[in-house]
Design a protein around this motif. Structure first.
Motif, PDB file in Angstrom:
ATOM      1  N   GLU A 242      55.772  46.115  27.406  1.00  0.00           N
ATOM      2  CA  GLU A 242      55.870  44.657  27.503  1.00  0.00           C
ATOM      3  C   GLU A 242      54.563  44.105  28.062  1.00  0.00           C
ATOM      4  OE1 GLU A 242      59.809  43.023  28.835  1.00  0.00           O
ATOM      5  OE2 GLU A 242      60.231  45.145  29.192  1.00  0.00           O
ATOM      6  N   GLU A 243      53.880  43.348  27.246  1.00  0.00           N
ATOM      7  CA  GLU A 243      52.549  42.870  27.580  1.00  0.00           C
ATOM      8  C   GLU A 243      52.554  41.897  28.740  1.00  0.00           C
ATOM      9  OE1 GLU A 243      48.536  42.957  27.427  1.00  0.00           O
ATOM     10  OE2 GLU A 243      49.935  44.205  26.290  1.00  0.00           O
ATOM     11  N   ARG A 244      53.658  41.209  28.994  1.00  0.00           N
ATOM     12  CA  ARG A 244      53.672  40.214  30.069  1.00  0.00           C
ATOM     13  C   ARG A 244      53.405  40.852  31.435  1.00  0.00           C
ATOM     14  NH1 ARG A 244      58.824  39.104  32.635  1.00  0.00           N
ATOM     15  NH2 ARG A 244      60.414  40.631  32.040  1.00  0.00           N
ATOM     16  N   TYR A 245      53.797  42.097  31.594  1.00  0.00           N
ATOM     17  CA  TYR A 245      53.517  42.785  32.858  1.00  0.00           C
ATOM     18  C   TYR A 245      52.032  43.142  32.953  1.00  0.00           C
ATOM     19  CZ  TYR A 245      58.587  43.083  33.263  1.00  0.00           C
ATOM     20  OH  TYR A 245      59.934  42.775  33.342  1.00  0.00           O
ATOM     21  N   HIS A 246      51.448  43.558  31.850  1.00  0.00           N
ATOM     22  CA  HIS A 246      50.005  43.817  31.839  1.00  0.00           C
ATOM     23  C   HIS A 246      49.233  42.543  32.189  1.00  0.00           C
ATOM     24  CE1 HIS A 246      50.585  47.357  28.780  1.00  0.00           C
ATOM     25  NE2 HIS A 246      50.897  47.708  30.019  1.00  0.00           N
ATOM     26  N   TYR A 247      49.651  41.435  31.605  1.00  0.00           N
ATOM     27  CA  TYR A 247      48.970  40.161  31.842  1.00  0.00           C
ATOM     28  C   TYR A 247      49.044  39.773  33.320  1.00  0.00           C
ATOM     29  CZ  TYR A 247      48.104  35.123  31.765  1.00  0.00           C
ATOM     30  OH  TYR A 247      47.625  33.864  32.025  1.00  0.00           O
ATOM     31  N   ALA A 248      50.227  39.938  33.924  1.00  0.00           N
ATOM     32  CA  ALA A 248      50.386  39.604  35.345  1.00  0.00           C
ATOM     33  C   ALA A 248      49.513  40.505  36.212  1.00  0.00           C
ATOM     34  CB  ALA A 248      51.856  39.736  35.750  1.00  0.00           C
ATOM     35  N   ALA A 249      49.468  41.785  35.886  1.00  0.00           N
ATOM     36  CA  ALA A 249      48.671  42.722  36.676  1.00  0.00           C
ATOM     37  C   ALA A 249      47.197  42.353  36.652  1.00  0.00           C
ATOM     38  CB  ALA A 249      48.879  44.146  36.159  1.00  0.00           C
ATOM     39  N   VAL A 250      46.690  42.006  35.493  1.00  0.00           N
ATOM     40  CA  VAL A 250      45.274  41.637  35.376  1.00  0.00           C
ATOM     41  C   VAL A 250      44.999  40.353  36.152  1.00  0.00           C
ATOM     42  CG1 VAL A 250      43.501  40.861  33.749  1.00  0.00           C
ATOM     43  CG2 VAL A 250      44.903  42.869  33.221  1.00  0.00           C
ATOM     44  N   ARG A 251      45.898  39.388  36.105  1.00  0.00           N
ATOM     45  CA  ARG A 251      45.735  38.151  36.889  1.00  0.00           C
ATOM     46  C   ARG A 251      45.624  38.459  38.377  1.00  0.00           C
ATOM     47  NH1 ARG A 251      50.215  34.545  37.038  1.00  0.00           N
ATOM     48  NH2 ARG A 251      48.787  33.202  38.205  1.00  0.00           N
ATOM     49  N   ILE A 252      46.435  39.382  38.858  1.00  0.00           N
ATOM     50  CA  ILE A 252      46.422  39.748  40.274  1.00  0.00           C
ATOM     51  C   ILE A 252      45.063  40.330  40.664  1.00  0.00           C
ATOM     52  CG2 ILE A 252      47.414  41.329  41.982  1.00  0.00           C
ATOM     53  CD1 ILE A 252      50.080  41.062  40.294  1.00  0.00           C
ATOM     54  N   ILE A 253      44.537  41.212  39.832  1.00  0.00           N
ATOM     55  CA  ILE A 253      43.242  41.829  40.139  1.00  0.00           C
ATOM     56  C   ILE A 253      42.123  40.803  40.046  1.00  0.00           C
ATOM     57  CG2 ILE A 253      41.602  43.623  39.503  1.00  0.00           C
ATOM     58  CD1 ILE A 253      44.215  44.615  40.823  1.00  0.00           C
ATOM     59  N   GLU A 254      42.178  39.916  39.097  1.00  0.00           N
ATOM     60  CA  GLU A 254      41.164  38.865  39.013  1.00  0.00           C
ATOM     61  C   GLU A 254      41.152  38.022  40.281  1.00  0.00           C
ATOM     62  OE1 GLU A 254      41.005  38.158  34.151  1.00  0.00           O
ATOM     63  OE2 GLU A 254      42.380  36.972  35.393  1.00  0.00           O
ATOM     64  N   ALA A 255      42.343  37.736  40.819  1.00  0.00           N
ATOM     65  CA  ALA A 255      42.423  36.977  42.071  1.00  0.00           C
ATOM     66  C   ALA A 255      41.794  37.755  43.220  1.00  0.00           C
ATOM     67  CB  ALA A 255      43.879  36.635  42.385  1.00  0.00           C
ATOM     68  N   ALA A 256      42.049  39.054  43.280  1.00  0.00           N
ATOM     69  CA  ALA A 256      41.481  39.881  44.349  1.00  0.00           C
ATOM     70  C   ALA A 256      39.961  39.934  44.260  1.00  0.00           C
ATOM     71  CB  ALA A 256      42.066  41.287  44.288  1.00  0.00           C
ATOM     72  N   VAL A 257      39.426  40.090  43.056  1.00  0.00           N
ATOM     73  CA  VAL A 257      37.979  40.175  42.882  1.00  0.00           C
ATOM     74  C   VAL A 257      37.293  38.873  43.288  1.00  0.00           C
ATOM     75  CG1 VAL A 257      36.140  40.477  41.170  1.00  0.00           C
ATOM     76  CG2 VAL A 257      38.122  41.997  41.153  1.00  0.00           C
ATOM     77  N   ARG A 258      37.994  37.756  43.130  1.00  0.00           N
ATOM     78  CA  ARG A 258      37.422  36.480  43.584  1.00  0.00           C
ATOM     79  C   ARG A 258      37.253  36.431  45.092  1.00  0.00           C
ATOM     80  NH1 ARG A 258      41.007  34.284  39.661  1.00  0.00           N
ATOM     81  NH2 ARG A 258      42.440  33.538  41.289  1.00  0.00           N
ATOM     82  N   GLN A 259      37.936  37.307  45.827  1.00  0.00           N
ATOM     83  CA  GLN A 259      37.801  37.360  47.282  1.00  0.00           C
ATOM     84  C   GLN A 259      36.639  38.252  47.725  1.00  0.00           C
ATOM     85  OE1 GLN A 259      39.634  35.507  49.486  1.00  0.00           O
ATOM     86  NE2 GLN A 259      40.422  34.553  47.621  1.00  0.00           N
ATOM     87  N   GLN A 260      36.000  38.910  46.777  1.00  0.00           N
ATOM     88  CA  GLN A 260      34.893  39.810  47.122  1.00  0.00           C
ATOM     89  C   GLN A 260      33.618  39.019  47.369  1.00  0.00           C
ATOM     90  OE1 GLN A 260      33.523  42.661  44.111  1.00  0.00           O
ATOM     91  NE2 GLN A 260      33.511  44.260  45.675  1.00  0.00           N
ATOM     92  N   GLN A 261      32.948  39.345  48.464  1.00  0.00           N
ATOM     93  CA  GLN A 261      31.680  38.717  48.820  1.00  0.00           C
ATOM     94  C   GLN A 261      30.534  39.433  48.095  1.00  0.00           C
ATOM     95  OE1 GLN A 261      32.238  35.939  51.011  1.00  0.00           O
ATOM     96  NE2 GLN A 261      34.252  36.637  50.322  1.00  0.00           N
ATOM     97  N   PRO A 262      29.354  38.834  48.025  1.00  0.00           N
ATOM     98  CA  PRO A 262      28.228  39.477  47.317  1.00  0.00           C
ATOM     99  C   PRO A 262      27.907  40.886  47.818  1.00  0.00           C
ATOM    100  CG  PRO A 262      27.724  37.178  47.724  1.00  0.00           C
ATOM    101  CD  PRO A 262      29.005  37.458  48.460  1.00  0.00           C
ATOM    102  N   ASN A 263      28.187  41.166  49.097  1.00  0.00           N
ATOM    103  CA  ASN A 263      27.902  42.495  49.644  1.00  0.00           C
ATOM    104  C   ASN A 263      29.079  43.467  49.497  1.00  0.00           C
ATOM    105  OD1 ASN A 263      29.720  41.564  51.564  1.00  0.00           O
ATOM    106  ND2 ASN A 263      28.470  42.178  53.336  1.00  0.00           N
ATOM    107  N   GLY A 264      30.113  43.080  48.745  1.00  0.00           N
ATOM    108  CA  GLY A 264      31.225  43.986  48.480  1.00  0.00           C
ATOM    109  C   GLY A 264      32.384  43.890  49.440  1.00  0.00           C
ATOM    110  N   TRP A 265      32.250  43.153  50.506  1.00  0.00           N
ATOM    111  CA  TRP A 265      33.324  42.992  51.510  1.00  0.00           C
ATOM    112  C   TRP A 265      34.356  41.996  50.978  1.00  0.00           C
ATOM    113  CZ3 TRP A 265      35.186  39.121  54.875  1.00  0.00           C
ATOM    114  CH2 TRP A 265      35.821  39.558  56.039  1.00  0.00           C
ATOM    115  N   PHE A 266      35.628  42.241  51.257  1.00  0.00           N
ATOM    116  CA  PHE A 266      36.700  41.378  50.779  1.00  0.00           C
ATOM    117  C   PHE A 266      37.245  40.498  51.904  1.00  0.00           C
ATOM    118  CE2 PHE A 266      36.729  44.777  47.671  1.00  0.00           C
ATOM    119  CZ  PHE A 266      36.963  44.103  46.477  1.00  0.00           C
ATOM    120  N   ALA A 267      37.391  39.228  51.616  1.00  0.00           N
ATOM    121  CA  ALA A 267      38.018  38.293  52.562  1.00  0.00           C
ATOM    122  C   ALA A 267      39.531  38.405  52.489  1.00  0.00           C
ATOM    123  CB  ALA A 267      37.579  36.865  52.239  1.00  0.00           C
ATOM    124  N   HIS A 268      40.195  37.980  53.561  1.00  0.00           N
ATOM    125  CA  HIS A 268      41.662  37.929  53.626  1.00  0.00           C
ATOM    126  C   HIS A 268      42.277  39.289  53.297  1.00  0.00           C
ATOM    127  CE1 HIS A 268      41.119  33.632  53.894  1.00  0.00           C
ATOM    128  NE2 HIS A 268      40.493  33.621  52.731  1.00  0.00           N
TER     129      HIS A 268
END
Length: 421
Positions: A242-268
């Motif tokens: 079921e592709e809807r689960y794949h789509y949700a998983a990718v959205r979650i990771i995209e959100a996490a990567v947006r928290q990454q700072q230029p030096n690789g450290w993650f906020a929150h």
């Protein structure tokens, strides 16, 4: 460690808690030190003294080899933790300085969930039907304690009227159910997994973060490390096609990567101190991003993982010691090591090396794991310690102080299986 860093750690630690919280933490520490002198804690007391001597004076000598015997010892400890819980789940851990003489805590749904995956992997590799049977008992126990919403409760097992849902815990149990279903084909497991996966997908906000973080972590912010749930959601999508689960998983990771700072450290990115996240939660974040990146064919996710590793790994000492917390400039933020986090970082390095062919990351992982082997309890007069990895080095360090949380040994097992592959 530099004088400036020492002062910075002390200042940040004092400012991170109220006076009342500092008082109760100090009182608890005094009580735990006093509990060391109980007659039943002789073996544990010797280990505390041994580790503190090594930490302050002697240092730690990494251990090469011994992979299979240490895997088996870790598995045996996990099975003892399951037996100690007495209900099919795995005891949260062994903490001999707790009130009461037993030391074993109640079953912990969250980590029992992903322990299932580890034990089934071990059982498949070595043809051990007994270990597989123990893992399936854990899976069916998880079904029996699942909340009506499909979620999994936060914290150690408690009566239904006191349970509060936690998205992260739900994702970790979903991971175990995915493994259990692949192993067994049991529709009861698949039904429970679907209920959990649907809870998680429905819990996402517009940005791709989970709303329900539960009552055992600080509130008022997103929790980046919950992106590890995406791996389990993606796996469930593979199982059900079921592709809807794949789509949700990718959205979650995209959100996490947006928290990454230029030096690789993650906020929150911590349970309760986002200014100085644990290597434990850094490991969760990196593993989620890497595993979904590999499954989804997202090279940008893989690059995000390396962006962190190139900053984090040089902070390891020549023998393999890795500080347990880091400030946003990657300076150490505590005086002890979170051994769980070190094992998780090693796992990420092994998986990254296998995927990219960059074998230098396997060398980094070996150094971390060889250091961890030196802290696994292989010979003890107390069976509740034998085979286990502590929360912190030294034992009275800052993470899961004075005890052996089950997830430390689980992640050591995972790392050893990768080292021996």
């Amino acid at each position: 460690m530099k004088t400036f860093t020492i002062a910075r750690i002390l200042r940040a630690t004092l400012h991170s808690q109220s006076s009342r919280a500092a008082y109760w933490r100090a009182a608890t520490l005094v009580r735990e030190i006093g509990a060391l002198f109980r007659p039943c804690n002789q073996a544990f007391r010797r280990q505390v003294v041994k580790e503190m001597s090594a930490y302050l004076i002697l240092g730690t000598r990494p251990i090469e080899g011994e992979v299979q015997i240490r895997m088996r010892s870790a598995v045996d400890w996990i099975l003892r933790a399951q037996a100690a819980a007495g209900d099919g789940g795995v005891a949260l851990g062994y903490f001999p300085c707790d009130d009461g003489a037993a030391g074993w805590r109640a079953s912990y749904p969250e980590t029992t969930g992903y322990i299932i995956t580890s034990l089934l992997a071990y059982a498949s590799r070595f043809g051990d039907a007994g270990v597989a049977e123990a893992a399936m008992r854990m899976a069916y126990w998880e079904v029996s304690v699942q909340m009506a919403s499909g979620a999994v409760q936060g914290g150690a097992l408690c009566p239904p009227e006191r349970q509060t849902a936690a998205a992260f815990n739900t994702g970790m149990v979903l991971d175990g159910w995915c493994s259990a279903y692949v192993h067994s084909g049991d529709s009861r497991i698949l039904e429970a997994a679907r209920s959990a996966a649907d809870f998680l997908v429905q819990d996402l906000d517009d940005q791709g973060f989970f709303r329900t973080n539960g009552s055992f972590v600080s509130t008022g912010e997103v929790k980046t490390y919950t992106c590890l749930c995406a791996w389990a959601i993606y796996r469930f999508g593979d199982i059900t096609n079921e592709e809807r689960y794949h789509y949700a998983a990718v959205r979650i990771i995209e959100a996490a990567v947006r928290q990454q700072q230029p030096n690789g450290w993650f906020a929150h990115n911590c349970l309760n101190r986002s200014d100085a996240p644990l290597t434990h939660t850094i490991g969760y974040t990196l593993q989620g991003i890497l595993e979904v990146g590999m499954l989804a064919g997202r090279s940008d996710f893989i690059s995000a993982v390396e962006r962190t590793l190139v900053q984090l790994l040089p902070r390891r000492s020549v023998v393999g010691y890795l500080p347990g917390r880091f400030f946003a400039d990657w300076e150490p933020a505590c005086f002890s090591s979170c051994l769980t986090g070190a094992a998780q970082i090693a796992i990420v390095c092994y998986r990254f090396a296998d995927h990219t062919g960059k074998l230098v990351y396997r060398e980094h992982a070996d150094q971390l794991v060889n250091y961890l082997k030196a802290h696994q309890q292989m010979q003890s007069d107390n069976p509740a310690m034998e085979g286990a990895l502590a929360g912190s080095y030294p034992l009275f360090g800052g993470y899961m102080r004075a005890g052996y949380p089950n997830w430390a040994t689980k992640y050591l097992l995972d790392a050893l299986m990768l080292q021996g592959a």
